[in-house]
Design a protein around this motif. Structure first.
Motif, PDB file in Angstrom:
ATOM      1  N   PHE A 122      40.212  42.896  53.968  1.00  0.00           N
ATOM      2  CA  PHE A 122      41.210  42.438  52.868  1.00  0.00           C
ATOM      3  C   PHE A 122      40.463  41.884  51.126  1.00  0.00           C
ATOM      4  CE2 PHE A 122      42.937  38.380  50.771  1.00  0.00           C
ATOM      5  CZ  PHE A 122      44.946  39.359  50.923  1.00  0.00           C
ATOM      6  N   SER A 123      39.448  41.295  50.795  1.00  0.00           N
ATOM      7  CA  SER A 123      38.941  41.134  49.839  1.00  0.00           C
ATOM      8  C   SER A 123      38.561  42.517  49.054  1.00  0.00           C
ATOM      9  CB  SER A 123      37.194  40.388  50.444  1.00  0.00           C
ATOM     10  OG  SER A 123      36.087  40.514  49.035  1.00  0.00           O
ATOM     11  N   GLY A 162      54.534  37.017  49.031  1.00  0.00           N
ATOM     12  CA  GLY A 162      53.975  36.886  48.039  1.00  0.00           C
ATOM     13  C   GLY A 162      52.878  37.120  47.825  1.00  0.00           C
ATOM     14  N   THR A 163      51.697  37.523  46.720  1.00  0.00           N
ATOM     15  CA  THR A 163      50.565  37.833  46.918  1.00  0.00           C
ATOM     16  C   THR A 163      49.154  37.326  46.491  1.00  0.00           C
ATOM     17  OG1 THR A 163      51.182  39.542  45.551  1.00  0.00           O
ATOM     18  CG2 THR A 163      49.562  39.913  45.230  1.00  0.00           C
ATOM     19  N   THR A 164      48.286  36.885  47.045  1.00  0.00           N
ATOM     20  CA  THR A 164      47.196  36.282  46.973  1.00  0.00           C
ATOM     21  C   THR A 164      45.953  36.842  47.356  1.00  0.00           C
ATOM     22  OG1 THR A 164      47.881  35.524  49.482  1.00  0.00           O
ATOM     23  CG2 THR A 164      48.821  34.206  48.233  1.00  0.00           C
ATOM     24  N   PRO A 165      45.845  37.376  46.636  1.00  0.00           N
ATOM     25  CA  PRO A 165      44.292  38.333  46.582  1.00  0.00           C
ATOM     26  C   PRO A 165      43.186  37.641  46.892  1.00  0.00           C
ATOM     27  CG  PRO A 165      45.330  38.585  44.235  1.00  0.00           C
ATOM     28  CD  PRO A 165      46.417  37.486  44.975  1.00  0.00           C
ATOM     29  N   ILE A 166      42.400  37.793  47.949  1.00  0.00           N
ATOM     30  CA  ILE A 166      40.835  37.003  47.580  1.00  0.00           C
ATOM     31  C   ILE A 166      40.048  37.740  47.556  1.00  0.00           C
ATOM     32  CG2 ILE A 166      39.782  35.756  49.558  1.00  0.00           C
ATOM     33  CD1 ILE A 166      42.071  35.122  51.208  1.00  0.00           C
ATOM     34  N   ILE A 167      39.113  37.893  46.043  1.00  0.00           N
ATOM     35  CA  ILE A 167      38.331  38.706  46.250  1.00  0.00           C
ATOM     36  C   ILE A 167      36.639  37.809  46.682  1.00  0.00           C
ATOM     37  CG2 ILE A 167      36.773  39.890  44.306  1.00  0.00           C
ATOM     38  CD1 ILE A 167      39.796  40.598  43.091  1.00  0.00           C
ATOM     39  N   ALA A 184      42.882  45.000  42.029  1.00  0.00           N
ATOM     40  CA  ALA A 184      42.623  44.309  40.626  1.00  0.00           C
ATOM     41  C   ALA A 184      42.330  45.679  39.398  1.00  0.00           C
ATOM     42  CB  ALA A 184      41.375  43.416  41.061  1.00  0.00           C
ATOM     43  N   ARG A 220      50.620  47.145  45.549  1.00  0.00           N
ATOM     44  CA  ARG A 220      50.772  46.316  47.283  1.00  0.00           C
ATOM     45  C   ARG A 220      51.226  45.070  47.222  1.00  0.00           C
ATOM     46  NH1 ARG A 220      45.924  49.240  51.063  1.00  0.00           N
ATOM     47  NH2 ARG A 220      45.296  48.375  48.778  1.00  0.00           N
ATOM     48  N   SER A 221      51.889  44.491  48.254  1.00  0.00           N
ATOM     49  CA  SER A 221      51.961  42.416  48.119  1.00  0.00           C
ATOM     50  C   SER A 221      50.535  42.162  48.765  1.00  0.00           C
ATOM     51  CB  SER A 221      52.884  42.162  47.942  1.00  0.00           C
ATOM     52  OG  SER A 221      52.976  42.106  49.288  1.00  0.00           O
ATOM     53  N   LEU A 222      49.340  41.894  48.257  1.00  0.00           N
ATOM     54  CA  LEU A 222      48.165  41.159  49.048  1.00  0.00           C
ATOM     55  C   LEU A 222      48.317  39.999  49.625  1.00  0.00           C
ATOM     56  CD1 LEU A 222      45.968  42.917  46.929  1.00  0.00           C
ATOM     57  CD2 LEU A 222      46.131  43.326  49.643  1.00  0.00           C
ATOM     58  N   ASN A 223      49.057  39.748  50.624  1.00  0.00           N
ATOM     59  CA  ASN A 223      49.303  38.027  51.015  1.00  0.00           C
ATOM     60  C   ASN A 223      48.762  38.133  52.348  1.00  0.00           C
ATOM     61  OD1 ASN A 223      50.667  36.443  53.218  1.00  0.00           O
ATOM     62  ND2 ASN A 223      51.821  35.633  51.267  1.00  0.00           N
ATOM     63  N   ALA A 224      47.492  36.864  51.971  1.00  0.00           N
ATOM     64  CA  ALA A 224      46.702  36.750  52.857  1.00  0.00           C
ATOM     65  C   ALA A 224      47.148  36.261  54.418  1.00  0.00           C
ATOM     66  CB  ALA A 224      45.657  35.453  52.333  1.00  0.00           C
ATOM     67  N   SER A 241      41.705  43.474  47.789  1.00  0.00           N
ATOM     68  CA  SER A 241      42.179  43.200  46.962  1.00  0.00           C
ATOM     69  C   SER A 241      41.574  43.269  45.700  1.00  0.00           C
ATOM     70  CB  SER A 241      41.591  41.485  46.823  1.00  0.00           C
ATOM     71  OG  SER A 241      42.974  40.711  47.886  1.00  0.00           O
ATOM     72  N   LEU A 242      40.091  43.378  45.873  1.00  0.00           N
ATOM     73  CA  LEU A 242      39.459  44.899  44.780  1.00  0.00           C
ATOM     74  C   LEU A 242      39.699  45.659  43.775  1.00  0.00           C
ATOM     75  CD1 LEU A 242      36.341  43.288  43.272  1.00  0.00           C
ATOM     76  CD2 LEU A 242      35.422  45.138  44.825  1.00  0.00           C
ATOM     77  N   GLU A 284      59.992  40.476  50.007  1.00  0.00           N
ATOM     78  CA  GLU A 284      58.162  40.347  49.518  1.00  0.00           C
ATOM     79  C   GLU A 284      57.538  39.806  49.927  1.00  0.00           C
ATOM     80  OE1 GLU A 284      56.542  43.867  47.789  1.00  0.00           O
ATOM     81  OE2 GLU A 284      57.477  45.042  49.706  1.00  0.00           O
TER      82      GLU A 284
END
Lengths: 255, 531
Positions: free
Chosen positions: A42-43, B490-495, A50, A57-61, A46-47, B488
């Motif tokens: 996932f990380s 919500g977007t919660t990216p993790i880096i 970014a 895409r909707s990046l939902n944890a 996300s990168l 959709e």
């Protein structure tokens, strides 16, 4: 009161032998590794997103990590739970202590319930271990607690079904290996039974799909609670426990 | 003889089972398998007859009676559980705990599906291993839960080529909605398409959106930046037919017009055309008018009759500049409550727009409402010279200070009597057929001070598309088509940093399992030693 006594006896038995520790260690290792894999993937996604926002895409944890994690936990439980239930009746049958138990003023259902609850407590501790992953994740992202709640509720119900069948298998044989393999085999079959829905045709297909023990879990994992899924797991567990009771009883009238 | 009996029972059973399996594999060998089954049955009956004495003895034993009792009870419990399963599978209640309730169908969908009065059969064509199959199936199941009239089936077109051919399925994911003598094909399964497909299926007759032409309006077939091809496609996807209308030739707006769109005319309309428009409004027509700055002044006078003031100005937005746009691309993020802007959170962008406001006092029988306005850092510039020089500044007393409204809606009570309106006969009939005669008398107008926001270049910017399509849907009196936008997560990216990643690994994969291992080993070893 008798239920509590049986519960305590079984709970202690889990920790007197290495069973509980082995199960906890293996589960922590596997679920931790699954989680780590999901988190790093996932990380990475996300990168990438970014760096290239048009990805869109909707990046939902919760969707990307928690939901698949629940499914992975369910698979792990499928493998581990027969080991937790295999000895509950088989061992007593083999060593003859079951005769002793029968001579006590304990009703069959009290015996069964005590053992079931002990196994369920063990299972709940395992779920508690997986909460560590969620706790860690909550440091990095805002989580959907509703989805997490429904996922755990589903896992609990699914676990009850696993344990019910494990108990039934254990009550049918005095060989622990047979009990574990039997329970695992039947559960696996119920897991995959929905795969042939397409070939089975329009009448049998929906029935097979309905019988599939994991199909009912999907709604929980995505954050919804459906009455039919809750009822399925409760029914399944009750049926297994009922059959276990009959199997215990048969010892008396078959002589 | 006793030996014979002992052999008869198992061989009879084997024959029965074998016959059954053989029949399942080769149903065409009916006579042959039938013979085997019959022989098996005879053997079993024979053995029962021979061993009758033993059986009665066995039946009279106490353990047998108990066993039979238990067996009956088990069957009973199985029956009850099966019944509960069947009932619970048919009557489902769901609780959606996700943020934003993204697995809950929109109210509009619920209304449409629950209101079904005819059976609808939906056939979705998905390959068995297709990723989209599961979500589609889940969605269809939610629909089916709402109404027993909604039935669905998911079919693999590769395994059912006959069915796929019958419906002319060319691509995976195509779904057919069927009612007796009617069918509707949708290219993908999502809530918006499904519900709108249902609405279209339920709808009587085609709905046509006319675009006025002949005055330099935006071109429907133009695929360039300023063209309207994408807008046209979007309208068509929402189940309307799009046609062009040369009012100079037709002389009146056709009776089958669901609405008329006047999109960015550059020249004035002829007097006869304005009269036709007036007539259209009087008979309860629906109009979407998009007026760019400094163009078509007589339309300005036309909308003024319905309580709408269009300014001779250009909106300047300082805030837009900070977003990377031009001063002349005002951003609209304040919306007033209305069916069109219901649950609207996205900003929309109006490149080169003029102000559109509510007139005071309002003419009789007309209600007008603002839809949205620009932010406080904006104003409506009235000095064209300043604009040409490219030096824009707000002049107190001369320019209109922000926020500036850019869109309004108006409803107009039809004042004209039936006889006066031309072609009323057909209109009347259509009205009676719909059973909503009085309602269709109310004309609706949506006026924007800009046409560029729905051009190919800007349609997909933020909320523009929704605003445009919602306006169309509201005009067509089909609010049901509004508000069904896919939800959709919500977007919660993790880096993760490298340290965090390593920490997660050591914590979860090594330390926690290790602790269990160590504590387990030490306790078990300790017990062994103390024994």
């Amino acid at each position: 009161m008798n239920v509590l006594a049986i519960f305590k006896r079984e709970w202690r038995a889990y920790f007197a032998s290495p069973i509980a520790y082995v199960i906890f260690t293996i589960f922590a290792l596997i679920s931790g590794y699954f989680f780590y894999g999901l988190l790093t993937f996932f990380s990475l996604s996300s990168l990438q997103a970014a760096m290239n926002p048009t990805f869109g895409r909707s990046l939902n944890a919760s969707e990307w990590i928690v939901r698949p994690l629940f499914r992975d936990i369910a698979i792990t439980m499928l493998l581990l739970m027969p080991a937790a239930t295999m000895r509950l009746f088989s061992e007593e049958k083999k060593s003859g202590t079951i005769e002793l138990l029968f001579s006590y003023p304990i009703r069959d259902w009290e015996l069964l319930l005590g053992k079931f609850l002990a196994a369920l407590a063990l299972y709940s501790v395992m779920l508690g271990i997986s909460l560590l992953d969620i706790a860690l994740l909550s440091f990095f992202a805002t989580l959907e607690w509703g989805l997490i709640f429904s996922g755990y509720l589903g896992l609990l119900l699914l676990g009850m079904a696993f344990l019910g069948l494990g108990l039934l298998a254990s009550s049918l044989t005095e060989n622990q290996v047979v009990a574990a393999v039997g329970a695992f085999g039947v559960l696996l079959l119920l897991w995959v039974i929905g795969w042939t829905t397409e070939a089975a045709g329009p009448t049998l297909g929906p029935i097979l799909s309905h019988l599939s023990i994991i199909n009912h879990y999907d709604s929980f994992a995505k954050g919804t609670i459906e009455s039919r899924d809750v009822i399925f797991y409760l029914n399944f567990t009750l049926l297994c426990l009922f059959l276990t009771l009959r199997s215990l009883e048969s010892k008396r009238w078959r002589g | 003889m006793d030996k014979l009996t002992r052999l008869a029972l198992p061989s009879g059973l084997i024959l029965l089972v074998a016959g059954g399996i053989a029949y399942n594999i080769r149903p065409d060998l009916k006579a042959w398998t039938g013979g085997v089954l019959l022989l098996g049955a005879i053997l079993i009956l024979l053995s029962v007859y021979r061993a009758f004495g033993t059986i009665t003895l066995w039946l009279n034993r106490r353990s047998t009676k108990t066993g039979l009792n238990v067996g009956l009870m088990t069957i009973l419990v199985l029956g009850i559980i099966g019944l509960v399963e069947i009932i619970s599978a048919r009557h489902n209640t769901r609780f959606d705990l996700t943020a934003g309730r993204r697995y809950t169908l929109a109210d509009q969908t619920r209304k449409v599906v629950k209101g079904l009065t005819k059976d609808v059969q939906v056939t979705a064509f998905f390959r068995a291993d297709q990723a989209e199959r599961r979500p589609a199936e889940e969605l269809l199941r939610q629909y089916a839960d709402l109404s027993p009239r909604f039935r669905f089936e998911v079919v693999d077109p590769d395994r059912n080529p006959g069915k796929a051919k019958r419906y002319g399925i060319a691509t995976y994911g195509t779904t057919i909605l069927e009612m007796p003598e009617k069918e509707e094909k949708i290219p993908e399964v999502d809530e918006e398409r499904l519900t709108n497909g249902l609405l279209k299926l339920l709808r009587e007759g085609p709905r046509i959106v006319y675009f006025l032409k002949g005055h330099g309006e935006n071109e429907l077939e133009d695929g360039s930046r300023n063209g309207y091809r994408q807008a046209k496609e979007a309208i068509e996807k929402a189940n309307y037919q799009v046609k062009e209308l040369l009012l100079l030739r037709e002389r009146e707006v056709p009776q089958d017009a669901a609405m008329l769109v006047i999109s960015g005319p550059k020249r004035d309309l002829a007097e006869s055309e304005l009269q036709a428009l007036d007539l259209f409004v009087q008979r309860g027509g629906k109009l979407l008018i998009q007026l760019d700055p400094y163009a078509a002044p007589n339309l300005k006078a036309f909308v003024a009759r319905y309580g709408i003031t269009v300014g001779d100005d250009v909106i300047v937005d300082q805030y837009a500049r900070t977003m990377g746009g031009d001063y002349l691309m005002p951003i609209v993020s304040t919306y007033y409550p209305h069916a069109i802007t219901h649950n609207f959170t996205l900003a929309s962008l109006f490149p080169f727009a003029r102000s559109v406001d509510v007139a005071r006092p309002l003419p009789e029988g007309v209600t007008v409402q603002k839809l949205g306005e620009t932010g406080p850092g904006s104003w409506a510039e009235t000095d064209k010279g300043e604009l040409n020089r490219g030096q824009l500044s707000f002049e107190q007393g001369q320019d209109r200070p922000g926020p500036v409204p850019v869109g309004v809606i108006a409803t107009v009570q039809g004042a004209q009597t039936d006889a006066a309106a031309s072609g009323t006969h057909t209109a009347e009939k259509a009205g009676q057929e719909q059973g909503a005669q009085t309602q269709s008398r109310i004309a609706r107008l949506v006026v924007y001070g800009n046409s560029g926001f729905a051009s190919n270049n800007f349609l997909h910017f933020s909320g523009n598309r929704d605003l445009f399509l919602n306006s169309i849907s509201w005009l067509a009196e089909e609010e049901a088509m509004i508000a069904i936008r896919p939800q959709e997560a919500g977007t919660t990216p993790i880096i993760l940093s490298a340290t965090q990643g390593r920490m997660a690994f050591w914590m979860l994969v090594v330390v926690v399992p290790g602790l269990f291992l160590i504590s387990g080993t030490s306790i078990v070893m300790g017990r062994k030693r103390s024994r």
